[in-house]
Design a protein around this motif. Structure first.
Motif, PDB file in Angstrom:
ATOM      1  N   LEU A   1     -93.865  33.361  15.672  1.00 20.92           N
ATOM      2  CA  LEU A   1     -93.743  32.079  16.364  1.00 20.92           C
ATOM      3  C   LEU A   1     -93.863  30.928  15.372  1.00 20.92           C
ATOM      4  O   LEU A   1     -93.134  29.926  15.472  1.00 20.92           O
ATOM      5  N   ALA A   2     -94.758  31.057  14.407  1.00 20.54           N
ATOM      6  CA  ALA A   2     -94.920  30.016  13.390  1.00 20.54           C
ATOM      7  C   ALA A   2     -93.661  29.882  12.531  1.00 20.54           C
ATOM      8  O   ALA A   2     -93.231  28.767  12.210  1.00 20.54           O
ATOM      9  N   VAL A   3     -93.059  31.015  12.159  1.00 17.62           N
ATOM     10  CA  VAL A   3     -91.821  30.964  11.370  1.00 17.62           C
ATOM     11  C   VAL A   3     -90.710  30.296  12.169  1.00 17.62           C
ATOM     12  O   VAL A   3     -89.951  29.457  11.642  1.00 17.62           O
TER      13      VAL A   3
ATOM     14  N   PHE B   1     -92.480  26.676   2.598  1.00 18.10           N
ATOM     15  CA  PHE B   1     -93.368  26.659   3.752  1.00 18.10           C
ATOM     16  C   PHE B   1     -93.252  27.933   4.579  1.00 18.10           C
ATOM     17  O   PHE B   1     -94.220  28.363   5.213  1.00 18.10           O
ATOM     18  N   ILE B   2     -92.082  28.548   4.579  1.00 19.24           N
ATOM     19  CA  ILE B   2     -91.962  29.850   5.261  1.00 19.24           C
ATOM     20  C   ILE B   2     -92.815  30.887   4.531  1.00 19.24           C
ATOM     21  O   ILE B   2     -93.502  31.707   5.161  1.00 19.24           O
ATOM     22  N   LEU B   3     -92.798  30.834   3.188  1.00 18.47           N
ATOM     23  CA  LEU B   3     -93.671  31.730   2.425  1.00 18.47           C
ATOM     24  C   LEU B   3     -95.137  31.394   2.659  1.00 18.47           C
ATOM     25  O   LEU B   3     -95.988  32.290   2.752  1.00 18.47           O
ATOM     26  N   PHE B   4     -95.444  30.098   2.740  1.00 13.97           N
ATOM     27  CA  PHE B   4     -96.822  29.687   3.038  1.00 13.97           C
ATOM     28  C   PHE B   4     -97.288  30.253   4.380  1.00 13.97           C
ATOM     29  O   PHE B   4     -98.437  30.685   4.522  1.00 13.97           O
ATOM     30  N   SER B   5     -96.379  30.230   5.367  1.00 16.81           N
ATOM     31  CA  SER B   5     -96.761  30.750   6.689  1.00 16.81           C
ATOM     32  C   SER B   5     -97.084  32.236   6.613  1.00 16.81           C
ATOM     33  O   SER B   5     -98.033  32.714   7.250  1.00 16.81           O
ATOM     34  N   GLN B   6     -96.308  32.990   5.821  1.00 13.12           N
ATOM     35  CA  GLN B   6     -96.599  34.412   5.659  1.00 13.12           C
ATOM     36  C   GLN B   6     -97.939  34.620   4.967  1.00 13.12           C
ATOM     37  O   GLN B   6     -98.733  35.473   5.374  1.00 13.12           O
ATOM     38  N   ARG B   7     -98.176  33.831   3.914  1.00 13.81           N
ATOM     39  CA  ARG B   7     -99.443  33.956   3.195  1.00 13.81           C
ATOM     40  C   ARG B   7    -100.607  33.419   4.023  1.00 13.81           C
ATOM     41  O   ARG B   7    -101.755  33.782   3.789  1.00 13.81           O
TER      42      ARG B   7
ATOM     43  N   SER C   1    -101.166  18.982   1.354  1.00 16.48           N
ATOM     44  CA  SER C   1    -100.849  18.068   0.252  1.00 16.48           C
ATOM     45  C   SER C   1     -99.355  18.010  -0.023  1.00 16.48           C
ATOM     46  O   SER C   1     -98.846  16.969  -0.468  1.00 16.48           O
ATOM     47  N   GLN C   2     -98.642  19.092   0.244  1.00 18.29           N
ATOM     48  CA  GLN C   2     -97.205  19.109  -0.003  1.00 18.29           C
ATOM     49  C   GLN C   2     -96.427  18.474   1.150  1.00 18.29           C
ATOM     50  O   GLN C   2     -95.495  17.710   0.936  1.00 18.29           O
ATOM     51  N   ARG C   3     -96.825  18.791   2.378  1.00 19.46           N
ATOM     52  CA  ARG C   3     -96.092  18.294   3.546  1.00 19.46           C
ATOM     53  C   ARG C   3     -97.032  18.337   4.742  1.00 19.46           C
ATOM     54  O   ARG C   3     -97.187  19.363   5.391  1.00 19.46           O
ATOM     55  N   TRP C   4     -97.663  17.219   5.056  1.00 14.31           N
ATOM     56  CA  TRP C   4     -98.729  17.230   6.046  1.00 14.31           C
ATOM     57  C   TRP C   4     -98.230  17.597   7.441  1.00 14.31           C
ATOM     58  O   TRP C   4     -98.951  18.206   8.233  1.00 14.31           O
ATOM     59  N   ASP C   5     -96.970  17.225   7.773  1.00 16.01           N
ATOM     60  CA  ASP C   5     -96.488  17.495   9.127  1.00 16.01           C
ATOM     61  C   ASP C   5     -96.273  18.988   9.357  1.00 16.01           C
ATOM     62  O   ASP C   5     -96.697  19.546  10.379  1.00 16.01           O
ATOM     63  N   LEU C   6     -95.647  19.682   8.388  1.00 17.31           N
ATOM     64  CA  LEU C   6     -95.435  21.124   8.536  1.00 17.31           C
ATOM     65  C   LEU C   6     -96.741  21.896   8.401  1.00 17.31           C
ATOM     66  O   LEU C   6     -96.960  22.906   9.092  1.00 17.31           O
ATOM     67  N   GLY C   7     -97.614  21.431   7.504  1.00 16.34           N
ATOM     68  CA  GLY C   7     -98.921  22.075   7.375  1.00 16.34           C
ATOM     69  C   GLY C   7     -99.732  21.957   8.648  1.00 16.34           C
ATOM     70  O   GLY C   7    -100.373  22.917   9.094  1.00 16.34           O
ATOM     71  N   LEU C   8     -99.706  20.769   9.260  1.00 20.10           N
ATOM     72  CA  LEU C   8    -100.435  20.563  10.509  1.00 20.10           C
ATOM     73  C   LEU C   8     -99.842  21.405  11.639  1.00 20.10           C
ATOM     74  O   LEU C   8    -100.572  21.916  12.498  1.00 20.10           O
TER      75      LEU C   8
END
Length: 377
Positions: free
Chosen positions: A278-280, A316-322, A179-186
């Motif tokens: 790798l995701a970060v 989004f970096i924090l989202f990736s960790q979580r 919902s915040q950023r579909w491209d980075l979330g995807l």
């Protein structure tokens, strides 16, 4: 199966039934404590929401007061950070409280289920015919009633409820990211999918190895029990050295199987750690280009038209960790879950052994006028 030739390990191999089939075997025990189970599940939504809200609070703080202070060179604007700091502390406290309540509820549930299964298993063992015990080492039965039942309790205390918690957290964080950023979330989700396939395969191998560990542990306990109880016979026939060599062989096989479980567990942790970094790196590469392009007033191809701010990239970096923390926890809990499933198979094998003699009618249910007699045939 004939009880005259059966033992806990006769014809016992990896059960091809699904894990969900084994979970259904445990459901009657969980249903006895349904209120506690529902209480443990009720703490999951606020726990997941607290995890998902924290990066958004930091994003608002970075793109709001901090960005204004940097742009205007006025440090007084930083006074506006207090509401964000308060909200962050509030979410941390809420997370700690709900995590403690959920942990206490699930651990208590696991212990209660362990108690009930141990009671039923012990009562069933006492009702089995004498021929069963003639061919069954006592050490193997002790392993079933003690360590196998203890591993089975982890299915609910740290396994099933914890897995539901992690899956719910993944779902909430995934929805918030998209919902915040579909491209980075995807991008994050596409990185996770291949890793999930590797996790499933390693967990399957771990379960097979753990099954063999339990079998070797049963043999180890049985050999110890037989030698300790029959120590007079062992010493009479001077078998101390020979029996010690046999014990060392069994112990060596047990350690070899344990090493296999350690290998798969370590490989699983290494794969998840590598994929998380790798995701970060992917986020920094893709998101960094968008931040630089937004600073120049440009957009990149078909990506969202909204410029990506530094605060959004950091969120989004924090989202990736979580997002990967629940995956790591899932791997650990799947390990406990697979060990528990192995225990379920072994315990269910005992509970399915038929009892030779069952009283058709309880004496308490006989009418007062009933008369009894004994016949010798």
């Amino acid at each position: 199966m004939s009880l005259a030739t059966s033992s806990p390990d006769a014809d016992l191999s990896r059960d091809p039934r699904s894990d969900w089939r084994l979970l259904r075997l445990l459901w009657p025990y969980a249903r006895r404590h349904l209120k506690l189970l529902l209480a443990a599940l009720a703490f999951l939504p606020p726990l997941a929401l607290a995890d998902a809200v924290q990066p958004l609070i930091l994003q608002r703080a970075l793109d709001g007061p901090i960005a204004q202070a940097l742009a205007q060179g006025d440090s007084g604007i930083l006074a506006g950070l207090w509401p964000y700091a308060g909200l962050l502390i509030l979410t941390l406290l809420a997370r700690w409280v709900f995590q403690a309540l959920e942990g206490y509820s699930s651990q208590k549930l696991g212990q209660l289920i362990t108690r009930d299964i141990r009671n039923d298993l012990f009562a069933h063992v006492l009702a089995l015919p004498a021929q069963f015990f003639d061919r069954t080492p006592v050490g193997k039965l002790i392993t079933r009633i003690t360590s196998d039942v203890e591993a089975l309790g982890d299915v609910f205390s740290t396994g099933a409820v914890g897995i539901v918690s992690d899956l719910f957290t993944l779902l909430v964080i995934g929805v918030v990211m998209l919902s915040q950023r579909w491209d980075l979330g995807l991008l994050l989700i596409l990185i996770v999918l291949p890793a999930s396939a590797v996790v499933v395969e390693l967990q399957r191998r771990f379960r097979d190895a753990n099954f063999r560990v339990r079998e070797e542990l049963s043999k180890l306990n049985a050999w110890i029990q037989e030698n300790v109880l029959g120590i007079a016979v062992v010493q009479l026939f001077r078998r101390e050295r020979l029996n010690s060599e046999i014990f060392q062989t069994i112990n060596r096989r047990y350690i070899q199987e344990v090493d296999q479980t350690i290998l798969y567990d370590a490989a699983l942790s290494a794969v998840l750690e590598w994929v998380a970094w790798l995701a970060v790196a992917a986020l920094l590469w893709v998101g960094g280009q968008q931040v630089l392009a937004a600073g120049r007033g440009e957009w990149l191809g078909s990506l969202p038209r909204e410029p990506l701010t530094f605060g959004s990239l950091y969120a989004f970096i924090l989202f990736s960790q979580r997002f990967f923390n629940p995956l790591r926890q899932l791997a650990e809990k799947f390990t406990a879950l697979q060990a528990g499933f192995t225990a379920v198979e072994r315990i269910d094998h005992i509970l399915r052994l038929p009892v030779a003699i069952r009283d058709p009618v309880s004496p308490r249910h006989l009418p007062p006028t009933a008369k009894g007699e004994v016949q010798f045939e």
